[in-house]
Design a protein around this motif. Sequence first.
Motif, PDB file in Angstrom:
ATOM      1  N   GLN A   1       0.823  -1.204   0.000  1.00 30.75           N
ATOM      2  CA  GLN A   1       0.000   0.000   0.000  1.00 30.75           C
ATOM      3  C   GLN A   1       0.865   1.265   0.000  1.00 30.75           C
ATOM      4  OE1 GLN A   1      -2.777  -0.331   3.284  1.00 30.75           O
ATOM      5  NE2 GLN A   1      -3.412  -2.364   2.617  1.00 30.75           N
TER       6      GLN A   1
ATOM      7  N   GLU B   1       2.216   1.660  -3.547  1.00 37.68           N
ATOM      8  CA  GLU B   1       1.152   2.074  -4.465  1.00 37.68           C
ATOM      9  C   GLU B   1       0.752   3.525  -4.232  1.00 37.68           C
ATOM     10  OE1 GLU B   1      -1.736  -0.923  -3.817  1.00 37.68           O
ATOM     11  OE2 GLU B   1      -0.649  -2.430  -5.006  1.00 37.68           O
ATOM     12  N   ALA B   2       0.786   3.969  -2.968  1.00 41.56           N
ATOM     13  CA  ALA B   2       0.461   5.368  -2.664  1.00 41.56           C
ATOM     14  C   ALA B   2       1.491   6.310  -3.278  1.00 41.56           C
ATOM     15  CB  ALA B   2       0.392   5.565  -1.143  1.00 41.56           C
TER      16      ALA B   2
ATOM     17  N   ALA C   1       0.887   6.433  -6.956  1.00 46.02           N
ATOM     18  CA  ALA C   1      -0.304   7.237  -7.254  1.00 46.02           C
ATOM     19  C   ALA C   1       0.018   8.727  -7.246  1.00 46.02           C
ATOM     20  CB  ALA C   1      -1.404   6.924  -6.237  1.00 46.02           C
ATOM     21  N   GLU C   2       0.920   9.133  -6.346  1.00 50.67           N
ATOM     22  CA  GLU C   2       1.331  10.544  -6.303  1.00 50.67           C
ATOM     23  C   GLU C   2       2.030  10.954  -7.590  1.00 50.67           C
ATOM     24  OE1 GLU C   2       3.631  11.461  -2.864  1.00 50.67           O
ATOM     25  OE2 GLU C   2       2.073  10.830  -1.443  1.00 50.67           O
ATOM     26  N   ARG C   3       2.643   9.974  -8.252  1.00 44.80           N
ATOM     27  CA  ARG C   3       3.301  10.240  -9.537  1.00 44.80           C
ATOM     28  C   ARG C   3       2.358  10.008 -10.714  1.00 44.80           C
ATOM     29  NH1 ARG C   3       9.461   7.792  -9.170  1.00 44.80           N
ATOM     30  NH2 ARG C   3       9.941   8.448  -7.031  1.00 44.80           N
ATOM     31  N   GLY C   4       1.096   9.685 -10.389  1.00 43.48           N
ATOM     32  CA  GLY C   4       0.111   9.469 -11.438  1.00 43.48           C
ATOM     33  C   GLY C   4       0.255   8.144 -12.144  1.00 43.48           C
ATOM     34  N   LYS C   5       0.807   7.139 -11.460  1.00 43.85           N
ATOM     35  CA  LYS C   5       1.023   5.842 -12.083  1.00 43.85           C
ATOM     36  C   LYS C   5       0.510   4.710 -11.201  1.00 43.85           C
ATOM     37  CE  LYS C   5       5.037   7.032 -14.919  1.00 43.85           C
ATOM     38  NZ  LYS C   5       6.400   6.631 -15.321  1.00 43.85           N
ATOM     39  N   SER C   6       0.294   3.564 -11.829  1.00 47.27           N
ATOM     40  CA  SER C   6      -0.056   2.340 -11.114  1.00 47.27           C
ATOM     41  C   SER C   6       1.123   1.386 -11.215  1.00 47.27           C
ATOM     42  CB  SER C   6      -1.305   1.705 -11.734  1.00 47.27           C
ATOM     43  OG  SER C   6      -1.015   1.277 -13.064  1.00 47.27           O
ATOM     44  N   ARG C   7       1.036   0.231 -10.541  1.00 44.64           N
ATOM     45  CA  ARG C   7       2.099  -0.772 -10.628  1.00 44.64           C
ATOM     46  C   ARG C   7       2.289  -1.247 -12.073  1.00 44.64           C
ATOM     47  NH1 ARG C   7       4.349  -3.711  -6.417  1.00 44.64           N
ATOM     48  NH2 ARG C   7       3.638  -3.172  -4.329  1.00 44.64           N
TER      49      ARG C   7
END
Length: 357
Positions: free
Chosen positions: A99, A102-103, A106-112
């Motif tokens: 988590q 992934e957080a 997400a701040e960089r605008g990306k997923s795994r």
Amino acid sequence: MTQNLVIASFRHGTSRALDPQLHSHNVILNMTQGQDGQWRSLEPRALYQLQKQLGALYRQELAHEVTELGYGITKGKDSSFEIAGLSSESLEAFSQRAQAIEAQLAERGKSRAQASAAEKQTIALDTRQAKEAVPQAELVQAWREAADSAGLTEEKRRQLVAEAQGRLAAQLAQKSSNAFGRELLADQAVAQGAAMLGERNSVFATTALHEAAGRFAIGAVSQAEIAEAITRAETAGGLERRTYLDYRGASFEGMTTAANIAHEMTLLRLEEDGRHQAAPILLPLEAGKAVAEVEQRSALKGHTWNEEQRAATTQILTSNNQIVGLQGYAGTAKTSTVLATVAKSAEAQGYRVTALA
């Protein structure tokens, strides 16, 4: 090949976020003993390049041991898995490291799925917490409370264990009669893995075959059973040992399939039968002129040809063979120089050109 390593193995039961996470750290000492009894240093490049596959083999073996305890598993991506019967809420409750990563993504605008391996590695290092020594009793109490909060109550936990024990008793009762079935399953997994790898590579690493077969039979058979199935396939002639060279030039123990050998023999026979059976696309003088013109245009754009490109293009254009075999390494501009010139020259002579890759 000395076929031996000196390894110090450390088994850990928690993640850095103190979630339950069984994993092992293997420290490989820079030493190996040769057949002459002398100790020498290692060539670590091959080991480094195998780390992803070795991680997959570890997870596959772990999945097998979980099923051997009577638990069911659900397959995930590649060689990942989860214990069957656990809700997504309970899995998330014990995935604090995932988590956190992934957080940050997400701040960089990306997923795994969107992030590169380098980005994920950087974020994994950035979010790492310092290791903390906590008494086992305190950890277990915290895990029970977290499980209760996620809906995985003590009653459900006991039920999960009881069901696993029931399956284990049934497995033990059937073990002797199920030996042939497991052997057949391992054989099928090896055959599927070899067929998949053989589609793209005439020779593949033995480790890659272990991983591929393990993906098909994850949890159902062990890596030892896969190794036995590979030996049976060799004895039966379905597999043959070869040396596998990767794109960096590192050498590994490898395999090829009987089907790949048969395909290659067919290709060689077709090439031999097609010798002196076709009219050349161009005469030598015409071919030299065509190459010179294309080379001149290429030079104006800042791209120069080398002697190998000139020779290969001329050879194909003037050959009277139906099939011309040309070996070229990746990144040597085969397509933009040699093949492009051959295609344009052939089309100018009325041929229809079809490119297959």
